[in-house]
Structures are given as C-alpha cells and as structure tokens.
Design a protein around this motif. Structure first.
Motif, PDB file in Angstrom:
ATOM      1  N   VAL A  85       7.653  25.408 -52.482  1.00 59.98           N
ATOM      2  CA  VAL A  85       8.689  25.719 -51.494  1.00 59.98           C
ATOM      3  C   VAL A  85       8.377  25.019 -50.167  1.00 59.98           C
ATOM      4  CG1 VAL A  85       9.683  27.582 -50.096  1.00 59.98           C
ATOM      5  CG2 VAL A  85       9.388  27.905 -52.529  1.00 59.98           C
ATOM      6  N   VAL A  86       7.100  25.038 -49.750  1.00 56.48           N
ATOM      7  CA  VAL A  86       6.720  24.407 -48.477  1.00 56.48           C
ATOM      8  C   VAL A  86       6.997  22.901 -48.542  1.00 56.48           C
ATOM      9  CG1 VAL A  86       4.752  23.831 -47.000  1.00 56.48           C
ATOM     10  CG2 VAL A  86       5.074  26.175 -47.800  1.00 56.48           C
ATOM     11  N   VAL A  87       6.635  22.281 -49.686  1.00 53.51           N
ATOM     12  CA  VAL A  87       6.868  20.838 -49.829  1.00 53.51           C
ATOM     13  C   VAL A  87       8.363  20.538 -49.706  1.00 53.51           C
ATOM     14  CG1 VAL A  87       6.797  18.905 -51.468  1.00 53.51           C
ATOM     15  CG2 VAL A  87       4.800  20.355 -51.168  1.00 53.51           C
ATOM     16  N   VAL A  88       9.180  21.326 -50.424  1.00 54.50           N
ATOM     17  CA  VAL A  88      10.631  21.113 -50.362  1.00 54.50           C
ATOM     18  C   VAL A  88      11.143  21.351 -48.943  1.00 54.50           C
ATOM     19  CG1 VAL A  88      12.867  21.953 -51.195  1.00 54.50           C
ATOM     20  CG2 VAL A  88      10.999  21.665 -52.788  1.00 54.50           C
ATOM     21  N   ALA A  89      10.631  22.411 -48.286  1.00 53.17           N
ATOM     22  CA  ALA A  89      11.080  22.728 -46.929  1.00 53.17           C
ATOM     23  C   ALA A  89      10.735  21.594 -45.978  1.00 53.17           C
ATOM     24  CB  ALA A  89      10.438  24.027 -46.470  1.00 53.17           C
ATOM     25  N   VAL A  90       9.519  21.042 -46.119  1.00 48.30           N
ATOM     26  CA  VAL A  90       9.098  19.930 -45.248  1.00 48.30           C
ATOM     27  C   VAL A  90       9.997  18.717 -45.480  1.00 48.30           C
ATOM     28  CG1 VAL A  90       7.247  18.257 -44.848  1.00 48.30           C
ATOM     29  CG2 VAL A  90       6.717  20.691 -44.976  1.00 48.30           C
ATOM     30  N   LEU A  91      10.277  18.411 -46.761  1.00 45.45           N
ATOM     31  CA  LEU A  91      11.121  17.251 -47.071  1.00 45.45           C
ATOM     32  C   LEU A  91      12.530  17.428 -46.506  1.00 45.45           C
ATOM     33  CD1 LEU A  91      10.061  16.399 -50.736  1.00 45.45           C
ATOM     34  CD2 LEU A  91       9.555  15.119 -48.665  1.00 45.45           C
ATOM     35  N   VAL A  92      13.093  18.639 -46.702  1.00 44.11           N
ATOM     36  CA  VAL A  92      14.446  18.890 -46.182  1.00 44.11           C
ATOM     37  C   VAL A  92      14.439  18.835 -44.663  1.00 44.11           C
ATOM     38  CG1 VAL A  92      16.292  20.622 -45.999  1.00 44.11           C
ATOM     39  CG2 VAL A  92      15.218  20.202 -48.184  1.00 44.11           C
ATOM     40  N   GLY A  93      13.398  19.424 -44.063  1.00 41.81           N
ATOM     41  CA  GLY A  93      13.282  19.414 -42.604  1.00 41.81           C
ATOM     42  C   GLY A  93      13.222  17.988 -42.072  1.00 41.81           C
ATOM     43  N   LEU A  94      12.413  17.159 -42.748  1.00 36.31           N
ATOM     44  CA  LEU A  94      12.267  15.755 -42.352  1.00 36.31           C
ATOM     45  C   LEU A  94      13.603  15.033 -42.465  1.00 36.31           C
ATOM     46  CD1 LEU A  94       9.732  14.054 -41.592  1.00 36.31           C
ATOM     47  CD2 LEU A  94       9.784  13.182 -43.926  1.00 36.31           C
ATOM     48  N   TYR A  95      14.288  15.301 -43.556  1.00 31.66           N
ATOM     49  CA  TYR A  95      15.588  14.686 -43.827  1.00 31.66           C
ATOM     50  C   TYR A  95      16.587  15.070 -42.731  1.00 31.66           C
ATOM     51  CZ  TYR A  95      19.948  13.905 -46.429  1.00 31.66           C
ATOM     52  OH  TYR A  95      21.189  13.513 -46.816  1.00 31.66           O
ATOM     53  N   MET A  96      16.616  16.390 -42.402  1.00 32.42           N
ATOM     54  CA  MET A  96      17.535  16.863 -41.371  1.00 32.42           C
ATOM     55  C   MET A  96      17.162  16.268 -40.001  1.00 32.42           C
ATOM     56  SD  MET A  96      19.729  18.858 -42.876  1.00 32.42           S
ATOM     57  CE  MET A  96      20.488  19.828 -41.602  1.00 32.42           C
ATOM     58  N   TYR A  97      15.846  16.188 -39.742  1.00 33.27           N
ATOM     59  CA  TYR A  97      15.383  15.653 -38.474  1.00 33.27           C
ATOM     60  C   TYR A  97      15.840  14.201 -38.313  1.00 33.27           C
ATOM     61  CZ  TYR A  97      12.232  13.773 -34.956  1.00 33.27           C
ATOM     62  OH  TYR A  97      11.736  13.135 -33.856  1.00 33.27           O
ATOM     63  N   LEU A  98      15.711  13.440 -39.401  1.00 34.24           N
ATOM     64  CA  LEU A  98      16.132  12.031 -39.355  1.00 34.24           C
ATOM     65  C   LEU A  98      17.629  11.943 -39.061  1.00 34.24           C
ATOM     66  CD1 LEU A  98      14.138  10.459 -42.312  1.00 34.24           C
ATOM     67  CD2 LEU A  98      13.882   9.983 -39.881  1.00 34.24           C
ATOM     68  N   ILE A  99      18.397  12.787 -39.745  1.00 37.82           N
ATOM     69  CA  ILE A  99      19.846  12.744 -39.534  1.00 37.82           C
ATOM     70  C   ILE A  99      20.176  13.070 -38.077  1.00 37.82           C
ATOM     71  CG2 ILE A  99      22.023  13.933 -40.087  1.00 37.82           C
ATOM     72  CD1 ILE A  99      21.071  14.131 -42.963  1.00 37.82           C
ATOM     73  N   ILE A 100      19.506  14.111 -37.550  1.00 36.44           N
ATOM     74  CA  ILE A 100      19.789  14.514 -36.162  1.00 36.44           C
ATOM     75  C   ILE A 100      19.389  13.418 -35.185  1.00 36.44           C
ATOM     76  CG2 ILE A 100      19.087  16.105 -34.325  1.00 36.44           C
ATOM     77  CD1 ILE A 100      18.881  18.232 -36.529  1.00 36.44           C
ATOM     78  N   SER A 101      18.179  12.897 -35.401  1.00 34.96           N
ATOM     79  CA  SER A 101      17.717  11.898 -34.436  1.00 34.96           C
ATOM     80  C   SER A 101      18.592  10.653 -34.458  1.00 34.96           C
ATOM     81  CB  SER A 101      16.254  11.544 -34.679  1.00 34.96           C
ATOM     82  OG  SER A 101      16.127  11.070 -35.984  1.00 34.96           O
ATOM     83  N   PHE A 102      19.181  10.355 -35.608  1.00 34.25           N
ATOM     84  CA  PHE A 102      20.047   9.170 -35.653  1.00 34.25           C
ATOM     85  C   PHE A 102      21.468   9.472 -35.175  1.00 34.25           C
ATOM     86  CE2 PHE A 102      16.834   7.494 -38.685  1.00 34.25           C
ATOM     87  CZ  PHE A 102      16.530   6.366 -37.967  1.00 34.25           C
ATOM     88  N   THR A 103      21.951  10.688 -35.450  1.00 32.76           N
ATOM     89  CA  THR A 103      23.354  10.983 -35.099  1.00 32.76           C
ATOM     90  C   THR A 103      23.519  11.488 -33.674  1.00 32.76           C
ATOM     91  OG1 THR A 103      23.072  13.165 -36.069  1.00 32.76           O
ATOM     92  CG2 THR A 103      24.151  11.512 -37.438  1.00 32.76           C
ATOM     93  N   SER A 104      22.405  11.938 -33.059  1.00 34.06           N
ATOM     94  CA  SER A 104      22.537  12.513 -31.717  1.00 34.06           C
ATOM     95  C   SER A 104      23.031  11.483 -30.693  1.00 34.06           C
ATOM     96  CB  SER A 104      21.211  13.116 -31.264  1.00 34.06           C
ATOM     97  OG  SER A 104      20.238  12.114 -31.308  1.00 34.06           O
ATOM     98  N   SER A 105      22.839  10.200 -31.018  1.00 32.06           N
ATOM     99  CA  SER A 105      23.277   9.179 -30.057  1.00 32.06           C
ATOM    100  C   SER A 105      24.771   8.858 -30.189  1.00 32.06           C
ATOM    101  CB  SER A 105      22.456   7.904 -30.250  1.00 32.06           C
ATOM    102  OG  SER A 105      22.590   7.481 -31.586  1.00 32.06           O
ATOM    103  N   ILE A 106      25.430   9.462 -31.195  1.00 33.56           N
ATOM    104  CA  ILE A 106      26.846   9.152 -31.387  1.00 33.56           C
ATOM    105  C   ILE A 106      27.701  10.016 -30.461  1.00 33.56           C
ATOM    106  CG2 ILE A 106      28.753   9.067 -33.048  1.00 33.56           C
ATOM    107  CD1 ILE A 106      26.669   8.832 -35.266  1.00 33.56           C
ATOM    108  N   ASP A 107      28.618   9.372 -29.751  1.00 28.93           N
ATOM    109  CA  ASP A 107      29.547  10.120 -28.909  1.00 28.93           C
ATOM    110  C   ASP A 107      30.873  10.253 -29.664  1.00 28.93           C
ATOM    111  OD1 ASP A 107      31.151  11.200 -27.015  1.00 28.93           O
ATOM    112  OD2 ASP A 107      31.179   9.453 -25.677  1.00 28.93           O
ATOM    113  N   PHE A 108      31.013  11.412 -30.341  1.00 27.76           N
ATOM    114  CA  PHE A 108      32.197  11.583 -31.182  1.00 27.76           C
ATOM    115  C   PHE A 108      33.486  11.765 -30.375  1.00 27.76           C
ATOM    116  CE2 PHE A 108      29.018  12.444 -34.414  1.00 27.76           C
ATOM    117  CZ  PHE A 108      29.575  11.812 -35.507  1.00 27.76           C
ATOM    118  N   SER A 109      33.336  12.052 -29.061  1.00 23.38           N
ATOM    119  CA  SER A 109      34.549  12.196 -28.257  1.00 23.38           C
ATOM    120  C   SER A 109      35.010  10.835 -27.724  1.00 23.38           C
ATOM    121  CB  SER A 109      34.293  13.154 -27.093  1.00 23.38           C
ATOM    122  OG  SER A 109      33.299  12.597 -26.248  1.00 23.38           O
TER     123      SER A 109
END
Lengths: 293, 534
Positions: free
Chosen positions: B188-212
């Motif tokens: 479970v910890v391994v899966v949680a770390v992988l999902v967390g990493l995946y989500m972190y990557l998505i956030i760090s890349f999408t946070s620069s997008i100005d959707f407005s």
C-alpha cells in the motif's frame, strides 16, 4: 429429536426434485445412518435438515422446534460436520473453535471441558494454535468435529464423517459418536461404508434417487439373520422403487401441504404396482387351477 | 506439436474462453471487435489531434515521447502484475510442474503466454497513437516499417524489464510472506508513494497553466509542459526519435534492439534460475503457531473478529480495504490543490467545489465495492455462517460495519486534511463528508444485497471470487452513478444559491435513498439470506 415431514427439495428451475417427499423420525439417544448411492440425495437432505439449503415443501423439526418457523432457535440444537472439510483457513484452530462457541454463547467451563477432552482424543493439541491453512485433510475434519461439539448439540449431523480420517482417529470418532448418543443426544450421519453403518447405528434410512425407500431397524435385522448389504442392494436396485417399499415407522406420510398431491409421488405408484402384481399372480393361479381341472 | 507449443496452447485455452468454445464465429467476432476498438480509437485520436494541431498544439517528437512514456509505463505496470500473478502465484504451477516436461519448457511456455497477453494489451493503445501520427504529423515512409517492428518490440521490452524487476519484488514478498499485514502495508505504501508522485508531477506541471487566459496562451503553456516532460523522459525520447525515423534513427533503433536482446537473454537466464524455487515457494504454507488465547464475546463481536482475521491475513484483501483509506486523503488533497491553483471565474469556483464532492464520493464508493463480495468472499465456507444460530441480519450487519469502519476512517482523515491544507470552506467540507458518509452507508447495504442475491460460493480464492462475481462490477457502476448524481446536484444548485442549499438538497437526497434501502434491507434480509443455496 429429529422429525422430517414431507421434505421436497428442488434445485433451481429443475422439474425433478432431488429430495422427493421424504418423511422420517429419529429418536433421542439414537444413532441413525443414512445410506444411498452417489447422487441419491443424502447430502441435499442433510443440508436441508441443517437449514443450510432452503426447501420448498415440508418441514424439519429439531427437538420440536420448526426449522422453517424458528431457524435460529432450531440451529442452536444442532451441529453439522460437512463432507468437504471446509473451514475458515486463515484462523487458527483455537480461533475457529472460539468463534463457533461464541456464536452459540457457550460458557467457558463447558467449552474448555469439551475442547481439552477432544484435543486429547484426536491428538491435535500440537496444532491447535496453528493456522488451519497448514492442517491436513484429516486435521481439518478433527477441528470441525471439535467446533461442532463445543456447544454440546442435541442433534449431531455428520456427512461422510470418516472420509479422510486415519484409522486411529476414525476409531476415536466412532467412540465419540457412541458416547454422544449414550448421553441422550441424537447422531445422524451419512456414509457409503455399510460396515460402519452396521456397527454403529440403531436404524438406517436408505435413499434411492431422492426417495426414502426404506428405514431398517438394525437390531431386528440382526435377529432375522439377514445382512444389511443384501437389503441395501435390493432397495437400491433398478426395480426396487417399484417392488419394495418399507414405510418408515411411526410417520404420517400423507402430504398436508397445498399444491402437492400424494399421487405425484412414487409411494402411491409403488402401492398400485404391488397391487397390480398381486392381482396378476391371483389371475395366473386361477388359470393354472382351471387347467389342472 | 512440440511440448512448448502444447503447453502454450493449454494455457491459452484455459485463459481464453472463446478459443475453448470451439466456435469460430465467436473467435472472429472477438478479433473484429478488437480491431474495431483500435479503428475507433484511431479515428477519435486523429480527429482530436487534427483539431488541437490546428489551434496550436505541437504534434511533434516531444508529444510522441510523452505519449510513449505514459503508455509504456502503463504497459510495464500491467506486465509486472501479470508476471507476478501468472509466473509465480499461479495455481497452474503445481499442475504444469507435474506434467512430463522440463521446468524450462514450462517457464518458456509461460513467457510466451505473457508475451501474447502483453502484445494484445499493448497493441490496443499503441496502434491508435501510431496511426494518428501518420495522419497528423509529417512522417516518412520508414516510419511505417518501424511502427510494425515496434508493435512487436514494445511488449517484449515491457515484459523483459518487468521480468527483471519481478525477481527482487518476489524475493522481498517471500521474505514478508510470514507477516501478511506487513507485506500489505509495504504494498500500500509503495502504491501510495507512486500515486503521490504521479499527482505531484501533474500538479507541478499544470500549476503554471492559466485556464482563465486565452486559448492560444493555454496551448502554448501545454506545449511548454510537454517539452519539459519530454526532456526528462530520457529513454522514451530516444525511442520516439528512433520510431519517427528522424536523423540518426538507424543507430538508435539498433541500440534499442540490442539493449532489449541483452536484457531478454539476461532476464531469461536469471528468472529461469530462480523461477522454480520462487514459484514452488508460493505453494508452501506457513506452519508458524500464533499466540494462543481464548476469547469469550458476544456473537456480533466474534463475527467482527473473524472478519478482521480472515481479511487481514490475506494480503490481497488488506490491499483492497486499505488502499482507499490511505489514498483518499492524498488524492483529494492533491486534486483540490491542483484545482485551487487554477485561476478561474465564479462559475469555475462552483465547479471546483462540486469537483471536490465528486472526487471524495468516487473514492468513497470505490472503497465500498469490497462489500459486493462480502458474502461471496466466504466461498465454500459460507455454510458455516448459514449453519450459525446468529441471525442473518446480525451477520450481514457485522460485514457492513466492517466496511463502514474503513470508508468512514478515510472520509474523516480526508476531511481533516482538506480543512488543514486547502481553502475549501470548512462548512462545505463538513457537509460534503456527511453527505458522502450517508451515501456510503446506502451503497454498502446495496452492494451486500446485490451479492447476497447472487453470491459466488464455489471458490475459496479471493482473486477467483473477484473474477467470477458480477456483483463487484454492478456495485462499481452504481457507485460511480451515485457519485456523479451528487456532483450534478451540487453543480445544478450551486451557481444560483451561493449558500449551503446545494448540500442540504444533497444530504436530503442521499438520506432518502439510504433510508429506503435500509427499510428494504431490514424487511427482506432474512428471507434473501435463507434462499441462498450453498
């Protein structure tokens, strides 16, 4: 103790019931054997008696309590040992026995006494705290017997109990079955082994293709000098259902349920055919006499 | 027929019902459906990417590398899972090892089956990308030949790398086998770390997008992000250049083929050496004694204890129960963070709050799905429960409470995380939690009833039960519908009200359903339970 009245069980949408209008009674302190060839309906009947399988018609009374009306109360009086030795394998023997005892609200002193006695008899103490997953076939059967008897059931039902047991454990189990009956309880079990049934039982029910074709008093059978094997072969032979029928003792076989007519069942057909045969014999005798004249 | 091919056919027949049925029209229909899915996906991708390309999205090597990275990582994960399951944990091992053939023949035939499965899965999502690129991007003739080569090479690469990594995983898993709870926690910890990493990557890349902002600005931002990911994608960028037949493609392809070949030989040699021992170790059972202590307690508590022991001592079960408890707070938090970082107008704000409800509800409903096998999980042991004098309602109540414990635990932790780390108003957060908690109760009861009406009791293994039971799928679809309806209620009422009204309507609606199903459960459970044949 156990009274089965007009039991009919059909699986799914089948037109052919697996158990066909079975009625019989087993008394207190009696060991009752259930014989029959493969597919005769023994396990189905047993599962119906224990409330594991639902049935459409008839009823089962355990110590006077209807299984249909009060299943929980009726189940408190019985224990069942399955033929497949299935048990919660992730639990240890102790955890399993405790769980079953808790379900029956068995007091500590009572369960401790039964468990220590049976663990010693079966020589299973060494594995009591091990996961059941690591048990052999026979060990699973033994832990099932212990769990079954922990609440001192009035009716003990066993399906092929000697299957997979080593000779020593088989002897022990037979002793325990006898002792349980001597204490005034009832033991009801199915078996393929005629010798076991003959040596243990007071009476035997013979099942053939879903019909109870005979209930035999083994004490009377011994007195008559006949063997169980002989009777069993007769009762389960192809023609038996048409020629021989020994009505179960003290049981009202008339069906009281709505929608089912007694004529639907072979009992009536057997009687009809027996009468027809008898009249044919009389006719042929008359012809013979005429010829002689 | 050579023995290896016989073994291969035996396993394929066993795994694929259509071949076993002997009806050729079924085989042809399945192949046709498979090709139709590929064709449909290709047409969809071509249409979408022609439009995106027209408004400024670069369909170039960077995008190809990113697409390749995502699909092949997915392929690697699937391959790893199927290697562990089919090579080491398969029940066929005992049977196959007893046949008159060598262990090596069994091993190679199993690899062939795994490659066949991987080829079928990989082709399904790789082919549409390849076809799309041939329409949208300017590719030369060599691309078509290389595509054909890589369609067969990519599944092999996934298999080879997954096979290589499966050995240390199996080694560790066998070491942890004696402690099932620990092995599940590690998983479970391994899966949680992988999902967390995946989500972190998505956030760090999408946070620069100005959707407005303007459409062209958004697409320009996306192009930048794809280029940034492509730089980090390393080997996938190298492969993309090799497949797209760009300058110097031939030596890149030779390197890829050579590396795959070396890894293949290496993996086969290493796995072959360990295969028999690792596979057979999984057939062995532990005989370690546990602490012997008698316990006397009421039937309800005893059933709860039995549920806890039987579930927690089976790593697969622990994973199913714990995964959402652990993941829910993190996924919701990261999702909220991602949404809140996007610049949006007022309607957008309402959508963000509604999306929060949707994500929490989806995860809670997914956590409830285990109840759809609550009865089936007992398998051949169900007769013991049926024989019990404890009332059916008491027994199913214990199962419902057991599942609720996990779902409610996850919901409470999620609510706390949301309150501490996000700007979602506290009242909205609390009301969302209450609404999802009520809906979860309704969903769990529904799932138990679905399972009880058609339980699968012929199996003992939880994987087999999952596979054979239709209840899980029905419960999942129902859960997703519930979650979506909750989202719709908030979306429909939120923009006009700006108050807690949507939540009150939501709580009212879910309470109505839950009360209705509770009444039905209360009235019918005993009868439904008695009807079960086992």
């Amino acid at each position: 103790m156990l009274k089965v009245v007009n039991l009919v069980k059909t699986y799914g949408d089948s037109n052919n019931p697996t158990v066909k209008n079975i009625s019989f009674e087993v008394n207190d302190g009696e060991i009752f054997g259930f014989l029959g060839s493969n597919g005769a309906g023994k396990t189905t009947t047993i599962k119906c008696i224990c409330g594991i399988l639902p049935f459409e018609i008839g009823d089962v009374f355990i110590d006077g309590i209807s299984l249909k009306e009060n299943p929980s109360e009726a189940k408190l009086k019985l224990a069942y040992i399955s033929d497949n030795h299935a048990v919660f394998e992730r639990l240890t023997g102790r955890e399993y026995v405790n769980h079953i005892a808790n379900l029956y609200n068995t007091p500590k002193e009572e369960r401790d006494k039964v468990v220590s006695e049976l663990l010693e008899a079966f020589n299973l103490s060494f594995a009591y705290d091990r996961p059941i997953k690591s048990y052999s076939h026979g060990m699973k059967q033994k832990i099932n017997v212990i769990a079954g008897l922990v609440h001192k059931p009035k009716l003990w039902v066993l399906d092929e109990p000697l299957l997979g047991l080593d000779p020593q454990s088989g002897i022990e189990l037979k002793k325990i079955m006898r002792k349980h009956a001597q204490e005034g309880n009832t033991v009801f079990f199915s078996s393929h082994i005629l010798e076991v049934v003959e040596s243990l039982c007071d009476r035997v029910g013979v099942l053939n293709k879903g019909y109870l074709v005979g209930v035999i008093d083994l004490h009377k059978l011994k007195e008559s000098g006949q063997s169980l094997e002989e009777i069993f072969v007769k009762l389960t032979s192809e023609e038996s259902a048409e020629t021989i029928y020994i009505p179960p003792r003290d049981v009202d076989v008339d069906n009281k349920e709505e929608g089912i007519k007694t004529e639907d069942f072979k009992i009536t057909k057997i009687e009809k055919r027996t009468k027809e045969k008898a009249s044919k014999t009389k006719k042929s005798e008359k012809i013979k006499k005429k010829d002689q004249k | 027929m050579p023995t290896i091919l016989k073994l291969f056919k035996l396993q394929i027949d066993e795994k694929m019902n259509i071949f076993r049925s002997g009806k050729w029209w079924k085989v042809l229909l399945t192949i046709f459906l498979y090709l139709a899915i590929i064709a449909g996906a290709s047409v969809g991708l071509i249409y979408a990417f022609i439009r995106f390309n027209g408004i400024g999205l670069a369909v170039d090597t960077n995008l190809f590398a990113v697409l390749l990275m995502f699909t092949q990582i997915l392929s690697f994960v699937i391959a790893l899972g199927s290697i562990i399951k089919n090579l080491y944990h398969s029940k066929e091992n005992d049977l196959l090892m007893s046949l008159p053939c060598s262990h090596n023949q069994v091993f190679i035939s199993k690899l062939m089956v795994l490659y066949f499965n991987e080829l079928v899965a990989n082709t399904l999502y790789t082919t549409p990308i390849f076809i799309m690129y041939s329409f949208v991007s300017n590719v030369n003739i060599g691309y078509y030949f290389l595509c054909l080569l890589f369609l067969f090479l990519l599944p092999l690469m996934s298999l080879v790398f997954a096979g290589f990594f499966s050995i240390p995983i199996m080694y560790i898993s066998n070491k942890l086998k004696k402690y099932p709870v620990w092995s599940s926690v590690v998983l479970v910890v391994v899966v949680a770390v992988l999902v967390g990493l995946y989500m972190y990557l998505i956030i760090s890349f999408t946070s620069s997008i100005d959707f407005s902002g303007k459409q062209s600005t958004i697409l320009s931002n996306i192009n930048d992000i794809i280029a940034r990911i492509s730089v980090y994608s390393g080997v996938f960028r190298f492969m993309a250049e090799g497949i797209l037949a760009e300058t110097g493609w031939w030596w890149k392809d030779i390197v890829i083929i050579a590396v795959t070949a070396i890894m293949f030989v290496l993996t086969v040699l290493i796995v072959k050496k360990f295969y028999f021992n690792l596979a057979m170790k999984n057939s062995e059972t532990t005989t370690k004694a546990r602490r012997g202590k008698d316990y006397i307690e009421p039937p309800f508590k005893s059933i709860l204890r039995k549920e806890t022991y039987t579930i927690f001592r089976e790593p697969g079960n622990v994973f199913q129960y714990f995964i959402f408890t652990i993941l829910m707070p993190f996924i919701v938090l990261l999702y909220d963070k991602m949404l809140l970082s996007i610049t949006v107008n007022q309607t957008g704000q309402a959508m963000i709050v509604a999306s929060h409800v949707l994500v929490v509800a989806i995860l809670a409903m997914l956590s409830n799905i285990v109840s759809a096998t609550a009865i089936s999980r007992e398998g051949g042991n169900f007769y013991i429960s049926k024989l019990s004098p404890a009332s059916p309602r008491l027994q199913t109540n214990a199962k419902i409470v057991f599942n609720l414990f996990f779902t409610y635990g996850a919901l409470i932790i999620t609510a706390i995380f949301t309150a501490i780390f996000t700007d979602i108003p506290i009242l909205y957060n609390i009301l969302t939690t209450i609404a999802v908690a009520i809906m979860s109760l309704g969903h769990i009861i529904t799932s138990v009833l679905i399972d009880l009406k058609k339980p699968v009791l012929d199996w003992f293994d939880s994987n087999d039960i999952e596979k054979m039971s239709k209840s899980t799928k029905i419960s999942m679809v129902l859960g997703l519908i519930f979650a979506f309806l909750m989202f719709i209620i908030v979306v429909v009422f939120a923009p006009t009200s700006h108050t807690e009204l949507p939540w009150y309507i939501l709580i009212g609606s879910v309470s109505l359903y839950t009360i209705a199903i509770m009444i039905y459960y209360h009235l019918r459970i005993n009868k439904i339970y008695q009807k079960v044949e086992c």
